[in-house]
Write an enzyme that holds these catalytic residues in place. Structure first.
Site, PDB file in Angstrom:
ATOM      1  CG  HIS A 126      -1.651  -1.261   1.466  1.00 39.04           C
ATOM      2  ND1 HIS A 126      -1.196  -2.272   2.272  1.00 39.04           N
ATOM      3  CD2 HIS A 126      -2.827  -1.684   0.945  1.00 39.04           C
ATOM      4  CE1 HIS A 126      -2.063  -3.278   2.262  1.00 39.04           C
ATOM      5  NE2 HIS A 126      -3.062  -2.957   1.461  1.00 39.04           N
ATOM      6  CG  ASP A 138       0.328   2.595   4.535  1.00 43.73           C
ATOM      7  OD1 ASP A 138      -0.748   2.112   4.149  1.00 43.73           O
ATOM      8  OD2 ASP A 138       1.198   1.923   5.116  1.00 43.73           O
ATOM      9  CG  ASP A 194       2.725  -3.097   5.727  1.00 51.05           C
ATOM     10  OD1 ASP A 194       2.509  -4.291   5.978  1.00 51.05           O
ATOM     11  OD2 ASP A 194       1.833  -2.232   5.650  1.00 51.05           O
ATOM     12  CD  GLU A 209      -0.353  -3.103   9.385  1.00 51.40           C
ATOM     13  OE1 GLU A 209      -1.160  -4.023   9.617  1.00 51.40           O
ATOM     14  OE2 GLU A 209      -0.640  -1.891   9.510  1.00 51.40           O
TER      15      GLU A 209
HETATM   16  N1  LIG Z   1      -0.448  -0.264   6.615  1.00 52.26           N
HETATM   17  C1  LIG Z   1      -1.412  -0.846   5.932  1.00 52.26           C
HETATM   18  N2  LIG Z   1      -1.502  -2.161   5.904  1.00 52.26           N
HETATM   19  N3  LIG Z   1      -2.267  -0.062   5.280  1.00 52.26           N
HETATM   20  C2  LIG Z   1      -3.410  -0.528   4.564  1.00 52.26           C
HETATM   21  C3  LIG Z   1      -4.242   0.615   4.080  1.00 52.26           C
HETATM   22  C4  LIG Z   1      -5.425   0.152   3.288  1.00 52.26           C
HETATM   23  C5  LIG Z   1      -6.257   1.274   2.652  1.00 52.26           C
HETATM   24  N4  LIG Z   1      -5.478   1.976   1.671  1.00 52.26           N
HETATM   25  C6  LIG Z   1      -6.793   2.228   3.708  1.00 52.26           C
HETATM   26  O1  LIG Z   1      -6.514   3.390   3.691  1.00 52.26           O
HETATM   27  O2  LIG Z   1      -7.519   1.818   4.577  1.00 52.26           O
HETATM   28 MN   LIG Z   2       1.599  -0.091   5.419  1.00 57.92          MN
HETATM   29 MN   LIG Z   3       0.433  -2.458   3.738  1.00 54.93          MN
END
Ligand SMILES: NC(=[NH2+])NCCC[C@H](N)C(=O)O
Ligand SMILES: [Mn+2]
Ligand SMILES: [Mn+2]
Length: 298
Positions: A123, A125, A225, A270
């Site tokens: 992602h 983020d 992550d 994570e």
């Molecule tokens: N650190 C992570 N795993 N982030 C996932 C984010 C998923 C999605 N883009 C959201 O804003 O909810």
């Molecule tokens: Mn992430």
């Molecule tokens: Mn992620």
């Protein structure tokens, strides 16, 4: 050789799946201290940052879930990371969900004029309160660290921004929201998505990344992550996305970073042992930490 200070952050309030607060324990259980001591480092585990409970009353002022508790945890983490660097030690932060990067980067950022950040992740983020589809703060830490989003998040540690857009390189992206894509275009953020990794190979991706950082930055933070890896290799994550970076490519990336000697701080986030298979994901994380910190076969 530098001393490594391990900081656990049992944070799960940046998303909604339970269990990621046990990530630091799972990583310790997988033998992180022994692994790094075997590389002849002095390793100090300074324990866990205390994370408060989420407020019971829903936040009416914005759609950000658990904003207050996440911000408080971030302030504490920033202060501890800051101190570790002041002591001349290498901070190794164990998550916890990715919202903790807000605190880590707030602690790291004040020590460098031009901090580079590797965001190893499926992602971006890069959401803000306005673009987030979920309200989950773990989808926002990179934007917040650039100074974009809710002032409570961008203002952690009292300065802003922690990193400039041109010093960010995202590796492994394959799930970006519309608002994130727009921001990437607008700010010209460098992204090696799975397309580029397939096309160029991890060797070239890392060569280019390392060359850029050597030229343009005075320190580099690795924010890894575990969902950047393919769920086959790292199943214990809350937001898995198929088609990710392999275990082998990830080792190569870490080994190239070790060889280049550019990494000045790191976090692994994570890891969710409840969703894992026999602590596989924490074990993978520890193996990657070994490579990042210089483990070699010969
Ligand atoms: N650190 C992570 N795993 N982030 C996932 C984010 C998923 C999605 N883009 C959201 O804003 O909810
Ligand atoms: Mn992430
Ligand atoms: Mn992620």
């Amino acid at each position: 050789m530098k001393k490594i200070s391990i900081i656990g952050v049992p944070m799960d309030l940046g998303q909604t799946r339970r269990g990621v607060d046990m990530g630091p324990s799972a990583i310790r259980y997988a033998g992180v201290v022994e692994r790094l001591e075997n590389l002849n480092y002095e390793v100090e585990d300074i324990g866990d940052i205390e994370i408060g409970r989420a407020e019971r009353v829903p936040n009416t002022e914005s759609n950000l879930k658990n904003l207050k508790a996440v911000a408080e945890g971030s302030e504490k983490l920033a202060a501890v990371v800051d101190k570790v660097i002041q002591n001349g030690d290498f901070p190794l932060v164990l998550g916890g969900d990715h919202s903790i990067a807000i605190g880590t980067l707030a602690g790291v950022g004040k020590h460098y004029k031009n901090l580079g950040v590797i965001w190893y992740d499926a992602h971006g983020d890069l959401n803000t309160a306005d673009t987030s589809p979920s309200g989950n703060i773990h989808g926002m830490p990179l934007a917040a660290s650039m100074g974009l989003g809710h002032p409570t998040l961008t203002g952690i540690a009292g300065y802003n921004p922690k990193v400039k857009a041109e010093n960010i390189i995202i590796i492994g992206a394959r799930s970006l929201d519309e608002g994130e894509k727009e921001l990437i275009r607008e700010k010209g953020i460098k992204v090696y998505s799975m397309h580029e990794i397939d096309r160029l190979g991890m060797t070239r991706v890392m060569e280019e990344t390392i060359a850029y950082f050597k030229e343009n930055t005075d320190g580099v933070h690795l924010s890894l992550d575990l969902d950047g890896l393919d769920p086959h290799d790292a199943p214990g994550v809350g937001t898995p996305v198929i088609g990710g970076i392999s275990y082998r490519e990830s080792h190569l990336a870490m080994e190239m970073l070790a060889e280049a000697e550019i990494i000045t701080s790191a976090e692994f986030v994570e890891v969710n042992p409840i969703l894992d298979e026999k602590n596989k994901t924490a074990t993978v994380a520890v193996a990657l930490m070994g490579s990042l910190l210089g483990e070699k076969l010969k």
